[in-house]
Motif scaffolding. Structure first.
Motif, PDB file in Angstrom:
ATOM      1  N   VAL A   9       0.864  -1.177   0.000  1.00 45.09           N
ATOM      2  CA  VAL A   9       0.000   0.000   0.000  1.00 45.09           C
ATOM      3  C   VAL A   9       0.903   1.231   0.000  1.00 45.09           C
ATOM      4  O   VAL A   9       1.693   1.419   0.929  1.00 45.09           O
ATOM      5  CB  VAL A   9      -0.929   0.009   1.246  1.00 45.09           C
ATOM      6  N   HIS A  10       0.816   2.016  -1.045  1.00 45.83           N
ATOM      7  CA  HIS A  10       1.697   3.184  -1.140  1.00 45.83           C
ATOM      8  C   HIS A  10       1.244   4.283  -0.174  1.00 45.83           C
ATOM      9  O   HIS A  10       0.052   4.460   0.072  1.00 45.83           O
ATOM     10  CB  HIS A  10       1.789   3.696  -2.573  1.00 45.83           C
ATOM     11  N   PRO A  11       2.197   5.004   0.389  1.00 42.00           N
ATOM     12  CA  PRO A  11       1.866   6.111   1.287  1.00 42.00           C
ATOM     13  C   PRO A  11       1.067   7.187   0.549  1.00 42.00           C
ATOM     14  O   PRO A  11       1.300   7.448  -0.632  1.00 42.00           O
ATOM     15  CB  PRO A  11       3.227   6.644   1.726  1.00 42.00           C
ATOM     16  N   VAL A  12       0.152   7.821   1.260  1.00 46.27           N
ATOM     17  CA  VAL A  12      -0.667   8.867   0.644  1.00 46.27           C
ATOM     18  C   VAL A  12      -0.402  10.247   1.231  1.00 46.27           C
ATOM     19  O   VAL A  12      -0.858  11.254   0.678  1.00 46.27           O
ATOM     20  CB  VAL A  12      -2.173   8.538   0.709  1.00 46.27           C
ATOM     21  N   TYR A  13       0.329  10.322   2.338  1.00 44.86           N
ATOM     22  CA  TYR A  13       0.681  11.606   2.947  1.00 44.86           C
ATOM     23  C   TYR A  13       1.981  11.414   3.712  1.00 44.86           C
ATOM     24  O   TYR A  13       2.057  10.558   4.594  1.00 44.86           O
ATOM     25  CB  TYR A  13      -0.422  12.080   3.904  1.00 44.86           C
ATOM     26  N   VAL A  14       2.998  12.205   3.365  1.00 40.12           N
ATOM     27  CA  VAL A  14       4.307  12.079   3.989  1.00 40.12           C
ATOM     28  C   VAL A  14       4.781  13.468   4.406  1.00 40.12           C
ATOM     29  O   VAL A  14       5.137  14.285   3.549  1.00 40.12           O
ATOM     30  CB  VAL A  14       5.332  11.443   3.027  1.00 40.12           C
ATOM     31  N   PRO A  15       4.780  13.775   5.708  1.00 36.46           N
ATOM     32  CA  PRO A  15       5.285  15.075   6.142  1.00 36.46           C
ATOM     33  C   PRO A  15       6.802  15.147   5.997  1.00 36.46           C
ATOM     34  O   PRO A  15       7.507  14.158   6.183  1.00 36.46           O
ATOM     35  CB  PRO A  15       4.871  15.162   7.608  1.00 36.46           C
ATOM     36  N   VAL A  16       7.297  16.312   5.643  1.00 33.82           N
ATOM     37  CA  VAL A  16       8.739  16.557   5.608  1.00 33.82           C
ATOM     38  C   VAL A  16       9.103  17.106   6.982  1.00 33.82           C
ATOM     39  O   VAL A  16       8.649  18.200   7.352  1.00 33.82           O
ATOM     40  CB  VAL A  16       9.122  17.550   4.492  1.00 33.82           C
ATOM     41  N   PRO A  17       9.884  16.356   7.775  1.00 31.60           N
ATOM     42  CA  PRO A  17      10.183  16.770   9.147  1.00 31.60           C
ATOM     43  C   PRO A  17      10.741  18.193   9.238  1.00 31.60           C
ATOM     44  O   PRO A  17      11.493  18.644   8.368  1.00 31.60           O
ATOM     45  CB  PRO A  17      11.231  15.754   9.613  1.00 31.60           C
ATOM     46  N   ASP A  18      10.321  18.871  10.292  1.00 28.37           N
ATOM     47  CA  ASP A  18      10.804  20.220  10.612  1.00 28.37           C
ATOM     48  C   ASP A  18      10.446  21.267   9.560  1.00 28.37           C
ATOM     49  O   ASP A  18      11.125  22.291   9.437  1.00 28.37           O
ATOM     50  CB  ASP A  18      12.318  20.216  10.861  1.00 28.37           C
ATOM     51  N   THR A  19       9.394  20.987   8.777  1.00 21.89           N
ATOM     52  CA  THR A  19       8.896  21.952   7.789  1.00 21.89           C
ATOM     53  C   THR A  19       7.367  21.890   7.816  1.00 21.89           C
ATOM     54  O   THR A  19       6.785  21.043   8.490  1.00 21.89           O
ATOM     55  CB  THR A  19       9.367  21.620   6.354  1.00 21.89           C
ATOM     56  N   THR A  20       6.735  22.732   7.029  1.00 25.62           N
ATOM     57  CA  THR A  20       5.281  22.665   6.843  1.00 25.62           C
ATOM     58  C   THR A  20       4.946  21.972   5.528  1.00 25.62           C
ATOM     59  O   THR A  20       3.798  21.999   5.086  1.00 25.62           O
ATOM     60  CB  THR A  20       4.667  24.076   6.861  1.00 25.62           C
ATOM     61  N   LEU A  21       5.934  21.338   4.914  1.00 26.48           N
ATOM     62  CA  LEU A  21       5.746  20.684   3.616  1.00 26.48           C
ATOM     63  C   LEU A  21       5.351  19.227   3.790  1.00 26.48           C
ATOM     64  O   LEU A  21       5.607  18.615   4.822  1.00 26.48           O
ATOM     65  CB  LEU A  21       7.027  20.764   2.793  1.00 26.48           C
ATOM     66  N   HIS A  22       4.743  18.682   2.736  1.00 30.80           N
ATOM     67  CA  HIS A  22       4.411  17.257   2.722  1.00 30.80           C
ATOM     68  C   HIS A  22       4.391  16.750   1.289  1.00 30.80           C
ATOM     69  O   HIS A  22       4.335  17.527   0.338  1.00 30.80           O
ATOM     70  CB  HIS A  22       3.061  16.986   3.399  1.00 30.80           C
ATOM     71  N   LEU A  23       4.459  15.437   1.192  1.00 28.73           N
ATOM     72  CA  LEU A  23       4.337  14.739  -0.088  1.00 28.73           C
ATOM     73  C   LEU A  23       2.993  14.047  -0.150  1.00 28.73           C
ATOM     74  O   LEU A  23       2.508  13.535   0.860  1.00 28.73           O
ATOM     75  CB  LEU A  23       5.425  13.672  -0.224  1.00 28.73           C
ATOM     76  N   ARG A  24       2.437  13.999  -1.342  1.00 22.54           N
ATOM     77  CA  ARG A  24       1.288  13.149  -1.613  1.00 22.54           C
ATOM     78  C   ARG A  24       1.299  12.804  -3.095  1.00 22.54           C
ATOM     79  O   ARG A  24       1.914  13.525  -3.897  1.00 22.54           O
ATOM     80  CB  ARG A  24      -0.023  13.796  -1.194  1.00 22.54           C
ATOM     81  N   PRO A  25       0.639  11.705  -3.464  1.00 20.60           N
ATOM     82  CA  PRO A  25       0.606  11.354  -4.892  1.00 20.60           C
ATOM     83  C   PRO A  25       0.017  12.499  -5.724  1.00 20.60           C
ATOM     84  O   PRO A  25      -0.972  13.131  -5.332  1.00 20.60           O
ATOM     85  CB  PRO A  25      -0.297  10.123  -4.931  1.00 20.60           C
ATOM     86  N   ILE A  26       0.657  12.740  -6.851  1.00 23.10           N
ATOM     87  CA  ILE A  26       0.206  13.816  -7.731  1.00 23.10           C
ATOM     88  C   ILE A  26      -1.057  13.381  -8.468  1.00 23.10           C
ATOM     89  O   ILE A  26      -1.293  12.192  -8.674  1.00 23.10           O
ATOM     90  CB  ILE A  26       1.335  14.242  -8.698  1.00 23.10           C
ATOM     91  N   ARG A  27      -1.864  14.372  -8.841  1.00 27.13           N
ATOM     92  CA  ARG A  27      -3.121  14.112  -9.538  1.00 27.13           C
ATOM     93  C   ARG A  27      -3.240  15.042 -10.741  1.00 27.13           C
ATOM     94  O   ARG A  27      -2.609  16.112 -10.769  1.00 27.13           O
ATOM     95  CB  ARG A  27      -4.309  14.375  -8.610  1.00 27.13           C
ATOM     96  N   GLU A  28      -4.069  14.651 -11.674  1.00 21.63           N
ATOM     97  CA  GLU A  28      -4.333  15.509 -12.828  1.00 21.63           C
ATOM     98  C   GLU A  28      -4.805  16.890 -12.370  1.00 21.63           C
ATOM     99  O   GLU A  28      -4.424  17.914 -12.945  1.00 21.63           O
ATOM    100  CB  GLU A  28      -5.381  14.862 -13.731  1.00 21.63           C
ATOM    101  N   ALA A  29      -5.591  16.923 -11.313  1.00 22.95           N
ATOM    102  CA  ALA A  29      -6.125  18.189 -10.801  1.00 22.95           C
ATOM    103  C   ALA A  29      -5.032  19.133 -10.297  1.00 22.95           C
ATOM    104  O   ALA A  29      -5.296  20.316 -10.063  1.00 22.95           O
ATOM    105  CB  ALA A  29      -7.133  17.916  -9.687  1.00 22.95           C
ATOM    106  N   ASP A  30      -3.813  18.641 -10.141  1.00 21.86           N
ATOM    107  CA  ASP A  30      -2.695  19.472  -9.695  1.00 21.86           C
ATOM    108  C   ASP A  30      -2.064  20.283 -10.827  1.00 21.86           C
ATOM    109  O   ASP A  30      -1.124  21.051 -10.587  1.00 21.86           O
ATOM    110  CB  ASP A  30      -1.611  18.614  -9.036  1.00 21.86           C
ATOM    111  N   SER A  31      -2.558  20.138 -12.036  1.00 23.07           N
ATOM    112  CA  SER A  31      -1.965  20.837 -13.185  1.00 23.07           C
ATOM    113  C   SER A  31      -1.781  22.333 -12.963  1.00 23.07           C
ATOM    114  O   SER A  31      -0.725  22.869 -13.309  1.00 23.07           O
ATOM    115  CB  SER A  31      -2.789  20.596 -14.449  1.00 23.07           C
ATOM    116  N   PRO A  32      -2.763  23.054 -12.388  1.00 28.24           N
ATOM    117  CA  PRO A  32      -2.550  24.491 -12.195  1.00 28.24           C
ATOM    118  C   PRO A  32      -1.376  24.817 -11.256  1.00 28.24           C
ATOM    119  O   PRO A  32      -0.829  25.909 -11.324  1.00 28.24           O
ATOM    120  CB  PRO A  32      -3.872  24.974 -11.577  1.00 28.24           C
TER     121      PRO A  32
END
Length: 165
Positions: A9-32
């Motif tokens: 099961v692939h991760p769907v939300y990954v926080p970047v420690p000590d930042t306010t950033l995170h990773l998540r799978p990209i979607r078509e809706a992210d184009s803008p």
């Protein structure tokens, strides 16, 4: 045979420690959000990824980017490959991406590469992201021999390796 275990099961939300950033799978809706991130860093990204992937072309249109993200979204759903967007807390801006792919070249069981937008290069957020990715791959992905393209092997050396069967 799949390159990943059937029950992975692939991760769907990954926080970047000590930042306010995170990773998540990209979607078509992210184009803008993705298009300005990519094209705003196009010249540097081409220097990194151009020889191997011919990406991102100088003439890439918004529609070509949208189609590319739709392809990524479908590949993620099928567990064929993964593209994670690096996002700010509000998900108002894409600041980079991580690509996790089946091996194209011999010697690894997964190939990982990543980038940040030009204005993060050399800063603390890039360093936090660079530190996260290998730790995250080791902790949450089923690879025994991941290869970090452009990090533990140059793109030129990777291109010179024989293709995986």
């Amino acid at each position: 045979m799949s390159w990943l275990p059937d029950d992975f099961v692939h991760p769907v939300y990954v926080p970047v420690p000590d930042t306010t950033l995170h990773l998540r799978p990209i979607r078509e809706a992210d184009s803008p959000l993705d298009y300005p991130a990519v094209m705003g860093s196009q010249e540097r990204l081409w220097e990194i990824f151009g020889p191997a992937w011919a990406w991102p072309p100088e003439s890439m249109t918004y529609e070509q980017n949208r189609i590319d993200l739709l392809r990524h979204e479908k590949e993620i759903a099928a567990h064929q490959s993964f593209n994670y967007a690096l996002l700010d807390e509000e998900e108002a801006r894409i600041l980079g991406c991580v690509y996790i792919d089946p091996p194209e070249r011999i010697g690894s069981d997964g190939e990982v590469s990543w980038w940040v937008v030009d204005d993060l290069v050399g800063g603390e957020l890039e360093r936090a992201f660079d530190a996260l990715v290998p730790r995250w791959i080791a902790a949450d992905w089923p690879f025994q021999q991941p290869r970090y393209l452009g990090r533990d092997i140059t793109w030129q050396d990777w291109l010179a390796l024989p293709r995986a069967s």
